[in-house]
Scaffold this motif. Sequence first.
Motif, short mmCIF file in Angstrom:
data_model
loop_
_atom_site.label_atom_id
_atom_site.label_comp_id
_atom_site.label_asym_id
_atom_site.label_seq_id
_atom_site.Cartn_x
_atom_site.Cartn_y
_atom_site.Cartn_z
N SER A 507 40.64 -25.29 -29.74
CA SER A 507 41.59 -25.20 -30.99
C SER A 507 41.26 -26.64 -31.70
O SER A 507 41.60 -26.80 -33.02
CB SER A 507 42.88 -25.10 -31.04
N VAL A 508 40.79 -27.66 -30.97
CA VAL A 508 40.67 -28.97 -31.54
C VAL A 508 39.32 -29.18 -31.62
O VAL A 508 38.43 -29.38 -30.90
CB VAL A 508 41.62 -29.85 -30.90
N ALA A 509 38.81 -29.88 -32.95
CA ALA A 509 37.59 -30.75 -32.88
C ALA A 509 37.74 -32.09 -33.25
O ALA A 509 38.51 -32.40 -34.02
CB ALA A 509 36.77 -29.95 -34.09
N LEU A 510 37.05 -32.94 -32.51
CA LEU A 510 37.32 -34.47 -33.00
C LEU A 510 36.31 -34.86 -33.56
O LEU A 510 34.81 -34.77 -33.29
CB LEU A 510 37.32 -35.28 -31.66
N GLU A 511 36.41 -35.45 -34.87
CA GLU A 511 35.43 -36.07 -35.58
C GLU A 511 35.21 -37.36 -35.49
O GLU A 511 36.08 -38.32 -35.53
CB GLU A 511 35.75 -35.87 -37.20
N ILE A 512 33.92 -37.85 -34.89
CA ILE A 512 33.53 -39.15 -34.79
C ILE A 512 32.32 -39.90 -35.46
O ILE A 512 31.73 -38.97 -36.53
CB ILE A 512 33.11 -39.23 -33.07
N THR A 513 32.10 -41.15 -35.55
CA THR A 513 31.05 -41.55 -36.39
C THR A 513 29.95 -41.86 -35.61
O THR A 513 29.90 -41.76 -34.13
CB THR A 513 31.55 -42.83 -36.79
N GLU A 514 28.99 -41.87 -36.30
CA GLU A 514 27.70 -41.91 -35.61
C GLU A 514 27.47 -43.24 -34.87
O GLU A 514 26.77 -43.16 -33.83
CB GLU A 514 26.60 -42.09 -36.62
N SER A 515 28.20 -44.24 -35.13
CA SER A 515 27.82 -45.60 -34.33
C SER A 515 28.49 -45.28 -33.14
O SER A 515 28.04 -46.09 -32.12
CB SER A 515 28.44 -46.75 -35.21
#
Length: 649
Positions: A507-515
């Motif tokens: 149920s959870v997605a973690l948004e991370i940055t490209e770096s």
Amino acid sequence: MKKSRDKFSEKEASYHREQAEDLAQERVHELKQLNESEKDELLSELHIHQIELELQNRELRESQSRLEFVQRQYAELYNEAPVGYASLDQNGLIVRCNNTLATMLGSTPDFIKSRPLVHFISKKDHAVFLGRYRAFVKSPADKFIDVQFHTKNPEQGDGTTFIGRIQGRHITRHESAPQLKNETLLVAISDVTVQKENEDRVQHQAFHDALTGLPNRINLTGHITTALALAGRQNRFGALLFMDIDRFKTVNDSLGHQVGDELLVRFVERLSANLRKQDLLVRLGGDEFVLLLAEQHNDRIQMAKVAKWVAINLIRSLTEPFLVAGHNIQVEISLGISLFPSHDDDTPVDVLRQADTAMYQAKADPSTAIAFFDFDMQERARRRLSLEGQFRIALEKEHFELHYQPQVNLQGEIVALEALIRWHHPDHGLMTPALFIPVAEETGLIVPMGEWVIDAATRQIARWQEQGLCKPEFQVAINISTRQIQENSFATVIEQALKTAAVPAQSVALEITESLLLPNDKRCSVQLHRLSQQGLTFSVDDFGTGYSSLSVLQQAPIGELKIDRRFISGLGSDVQEPRSNLALVRLIISMAKELDMQVVAEGVETLQQLEVLRSLKCDLIQGYLFSKPVSVSHINELLKGGPIIIDER
Ligand SMILES: [Mg+2]
């Protein structure tokens, strides 16, 4: 006249003589008249008188010999005293001196006498000596003169030097000692070379840094004061550079303080070799250094150019890594420049603080290592500081709220949400992350704030699932900062939150940055894989703006790419490079499909953009066209309603 006076004197003398002879004959006659007993008495008196005279004579001889002894002692003391003595006449010529002084000067008393004292002083100190001599002669008891003496012995040639301290007193003239009549000043000269060296050393220690030998902060204040005064007088501008070594703490922590210290010494050597002599390099402490440029200009821009040129040169000098204790250490610095004066009443503290503020600005901006101070910067720094304090309070009191923005599929159905934090600020109302995330990141408060977001979001997901508004496969995305994921406890925090709220990982997605996807970040990679194995999905936020390499993208457990709003904003309009944006978006979507990833378009605001995305078969759409981020109660309404229909006017 003279003759008559002589005649008179002869007459007088003959008269006195006659008188004396008469008196003597009178006495002899009297003696003859004395009887025997009277004669004895007289003889006895005479005898006593003779003895008394004898005693007086003896005392006189003893006094005489004592005086001679004292005089010898004085002469010995004078000659062998531990300091050199010289008596000077009114013209400064040496009338007499002791043996000690002669020895100190590598000479003989005879050679020294009749020469001026200045004759024995090193040329370089002549001006000092002559400059102070007049005041010294006036009141020698209150003053002393330290000068370098040069030993000059005609037989030995030029000898060594020593620092002599000249002290003195006036000589009181005495009528009983006519031989002192030329002497006006008695000077004592002591060798203070060692004392001066010690004084200099203590002085040096007080004003210099023990590790690098550079001047320290105390020293700097005086120099900035002088530079400010100079600039003020001549209507000029000066520059102060403030720098520190990026991530120096890591060197100390990982390689030890000894390596850190050694690195600082080498660093200073390297910098010094690349500086002009007249510029002042100062160690403020730790890895903080300041450079005060000697050069000043009456044109502010010109001064700025000079300062920047020096800064660039310094940075260039650090290109080669430092080899310390077998480690190759690459050093980078951040550098802030303050041009002064900025106000008439600038103090050294102002100048230093401005350069310091600029340095922090340079540190915060990854695109540059150099920043100039300006007053907006100071105001921003002040505001940031006050915001930081308020942010800490907000964290304690949980003055935050999560808003959610829907992500819809091409049919307009809400299939996911992105959780976005809002701050209920007591003065400014509801604040969006752009206003406070930079502060949270700089201060590290992003970590506790991020944990609050994870807890709040998972609790909310649990509520929606209980209410039947969301199925387990309905994903809520949580933004994760780089700083958070670098914490060793990151994966545990997520696992714990899911467990506490009883929410399935899917149920959870973690948004991370490209770096975060850089190949060398092992720690992040480990955490990502650990969470991915439990069923969490990762989404790359603002995709296209970083520097992901395709191979890494393939290896990391990434399920979704979110195309940055900058590419979307140009879509479907005739202005601003629509073709290249379209090409990029098309490329990202097709690549994602190849890699079996879902694609979300961010910042969709117009129907034209939607149309293009539809034609490119983009999976999900997020943006104001459908809904801005809204409160939970509003989301509840949206989730209860059907697909969001866009009015195609
Ligand atoms: Mg995001």
